[in-house]
Design an enzyme around this catalytic site. Structure first.
Site, PDB file in Angstrom:
ATOM      1  N   SER A 223      -9.025  -6.340   0.847  1.00  0.00           N
ATOM      2  CA  SER A 223      -9.239  -4.897   0.827  1.00  0.00           C
ATOM      3  C   SER A 223     -10.734  -4.611   0.819  1.00  0.00           C
ATOM      4  CB  SER A 223      -8.594  -4.272  -0.415  1.00  0.00           C
ATOM      5  OG  SER A 223      -9.020  -2.933  -0.560  1.00  0.00           O
TER       6      SER A 223
ATOM      7  N   ASN B 168      -8.181   4.765   4.255  1.00  0.00           N
ATOM      8  CA  ASN B 168      -7.983   4.868   2.810  1.00  0.00           C
ATOM      9  C   ASN B 168      -9.119   4.158   2.083  1.00  0.00           C
ATOM     10  OD1 ASN B 168      -7.030   2.530   0.830  1.00  0.00           O
ATOM     11  ND2 ASN B 168      -6.408   1.922   2.896  1.00  0.00           N
TER      12      ASN B 168
ATOM     13  N   GLY C 257       0.799  -1.216   0.000  1.00  0.00           N
ATOM     14  CA  GLY C 257       0.000   0.000   0.000  1.00  0.00           C
ATOM     15  C   GLY C 257       0.826   1.257   0.000  1.00  0.00           C
TER      16      GLY C 257
ATOM     17  N   ASN D 190     -12.064  -1.987  -0.369  1.00  0.00           N
ATOM     18  CA  ASN D 190     -12.323  -0.925  -1.344  1.00  0.00           C
ATOM     19  C   ASN D 190     -12.529  -1.419  -2.769  1.00  0.00           C
ATOM     20  OD1 ASN D 190     -11.963   1.095   0.689  1.00  0.00           O
ATOM     21  ND2 ASN D 190      -9.756   0.746   0.547  1.00  0.00           N
ATOM     22  N   THR D 191     -12.515  -2.736  -2.976  1.00  0.00           N
ATOM     23  CA  THR D 191     -12.845  -3.327  -4.269  1.00  0.00           C
ATOM     24  C   THR D 191     -14.075  -4.199  -4.098  1.00  0.00           C
ATOM     25  OG1 THR D 191     -10.538  -3.314  -5.039  1.00  0.00           O
ATOM     26  CG2 THR D 191     -12.035  -4.870  -6.110  1.00  0.00           C
TER      27      THR D 191
ATOM     28  N   ASN E 197      -5.586  -7.105   7.224  1.00  0.00           N
ATOM     29  CA  ASN E 197      -5.784  -5.926   6.392  1.00  0.00           C
ATOM     30  C   ASN E 197      -6.498  -4.848   7.205  1.00  0.00           C
ATOM     31  OD1 ASN E 197      -6.014  -4.260   4.026  1.00  0.00           O
ATOM     32  ND2 ASN E 197      -6.174  -6.099   2.774  1.00  0.00           N
TER      33      ASN E 197
ATOM     34  N   PHE F 287      -7.156   0.189  -5.164  1.00  0.00           N
ATOM     35  CA  PHE F 287      -6.149  -0.469  -6.013  1.00  0.00           C
ATOM     36  C   PHE F 287      -5.752   0.414  -7.195  1.00  0.00           C
ATOM     37  CE2 PHE F 287      -7.346  -5.193  -4.935  1.00  0.00           C
ATOM     38  CZ  PHE F 287      -6.852  -5.005  -3.661  1.00  0.00           C
TER      39      PHE F 287
ATOM     40  N   LYS G 121      -3.626 -12.595   2.484  1.00  0.00           N
ATOM     41  CA  LYS G 121      -3.885 -11.511   3.431  1.00  0.00           C
ATOM     42  C   LYS G 121      -5.371 -11.473   3.748  1.00  0.00           C
ATOM     43  CE  LYS G 121      -2.591  -6.723   4.397  1.00  0.00           C
ATOM     44  NZ  LYS G 121      -1.785  -5.578   3.923  1.00  0.00           N
TER      45      LYS G 121
END
Length: 357
Positions: free
Chosen positions: A181, A109, A61, A183-184, A245, A113, A216
């Protein structure tokens, strides 16, 4: 080495978070980071079939596009994990998308990606391995991990993860599958034991020879979910797990107004859950997979506590961003002091002594 944490970090914090990050990467790429003293042998550790000069790694990251791997290694990290890299370039989510919660020792955040894509990423890694005039290979100065993930649109995980492993394996000392993550969209669904086993089988078929493969995981799974995931990882031939994560949870203790922003929370508020997940998985793992602990690590005492719980190594991100490179020297001093206090001569002596039975 000049304490860049003291001299540079306050200046960078005058800028918005993403601009400051870009300035930091550019400065490092220009060779302005300096070089840490050589680590003492007591901090050396072995796992994943590799030797690490110390147990403190840089989490994925920070250097998403592999632009500053060697300068980052020179700061004193024991390993660098670059990425997350995706098959195709993508801009990520709209800004603003990166927030410092200074009072809380945290970062949020929702980058999504953003990155240059695997073709350009691998060209940069290839340049790291060009021979020097004396015939020796350059390479990173510490083990290099590559974190891989899928694009937001047009992805096929059973195709993309095996292909990504094939692309980065000539350059990586280990590879991490990012399935966690927040965020996806849909990414975290891939953490189920059934899907993980399918992904690992597809990777093994496409890549019968590869570096060690890690997975992860998110901190937001139910406690009962970690055992089947662990067993699927072992059955599928993975060599390790990274725990954890970022989290989508928002502890009530957060004070910064940016705490209301969506995205993954990292740093100090994640520490209790990160420790809980390590304790759960370490008790189930019994040393079968390598474990890297990540989340809210700020001191040498924190590092030793995670190693005692069964972590082979740790990774930092938020504390490095918020406090700067000077944190590494301080952490190492504190870690050595804590080891001597507790009667440990080496990292291996401390490993797993507090692991649940």
């Amino acid at each position: 080495m000049i304490d860049l944490g003291t001299l540079v970090t306050p200046l960078l914090h005058r800028f918005d978070t993403e601009t400051a990050h870009e300035l930091a990467i550019h400065s490092l790429a220009l060779g302005l980071g300096g070089q840490a003293p050589k680590d003492v042998p007591a901090l050396s550790t072995r796992t994943l079939g590799l030797r690490f000069p110390n147990p403190i790694g840089l989490a994925a990251g920070f250097d998403k596009d592999a632009r500053a791997i060697r300068p980052l290694a020179k700061l004193g990290f024991g390993h660098i994990e670059a990425g997350t890299v995706t098959p195709r370039p993508q801009p990520g989510n709209p800004g603003p998308r990166l927030f410092r919660l200074v009072e809380d020792g945290a970062i949020i955040n929702r980058m999504g990606f953003n990155g240059c894509g695997v073709d350009r990423f691998c060209r940069r890694l290839a340049r790291l391995h060009r021979p020097m005039p004396n015939g020796r290979m350059r390479g990173p100065t510490v083990p290099l991990g590559v974190n891989i993930g899928i694009n937001k649109t047009g992805s096929d995980p059973l195709r993309d993860y095996p292909d990504l492993v094939a692309r980065v394996r000539p350059y990586a000392d280990y590879i991490t599958m990012n399935l966690s993550s927040p965020n996806t969209p849909g990414l975290r669904d891939l953490q189920s034991a059934t899907m993980l086993k399918e992904l690992l089988d597809a990777i093994n078929t496409r890549n019968p020879e590869r570096p060690p493969l890690l997975v992860k995981l998110a901190p937001d799974l139910d406690d009962s979910s970690y055992e089947p995931i662990l067993e699927a990882a072992i059955e599928g031939g993975a060599q390790g797990l990274i725990l954890t994560n970022t989290t989508i949870a928002r502890p009530a203790t957060l004070r910064d107004p940016a705490a209301r922003e969506s995205g993954g929370l990292s740093g100090r508020p994640l520490a209790p859950r990160s420790r809980d997940v390590l304790r759960i998985v370490s008790g189930l793992n019994k040393g079968r997979l390598a474990l890297i602990s990540c989340g809210g690590i700020e001191t040498g005492e924190d590092i030793l506590a995670r190693i005692r719980m069964g972590a082979d190594m740790v990774q930092i991100y938020s504390s490095f961003v918020l406090q700067g490179p000077g944190i590494l020297a301080r952490m190492k001093t504190e870690l050595l002091d804590a080891m001597r206090r507790d009667g440990f001569e080496t990292i291996a002596d401390a490993h797993g002594v507090d692991r649940p039975d």
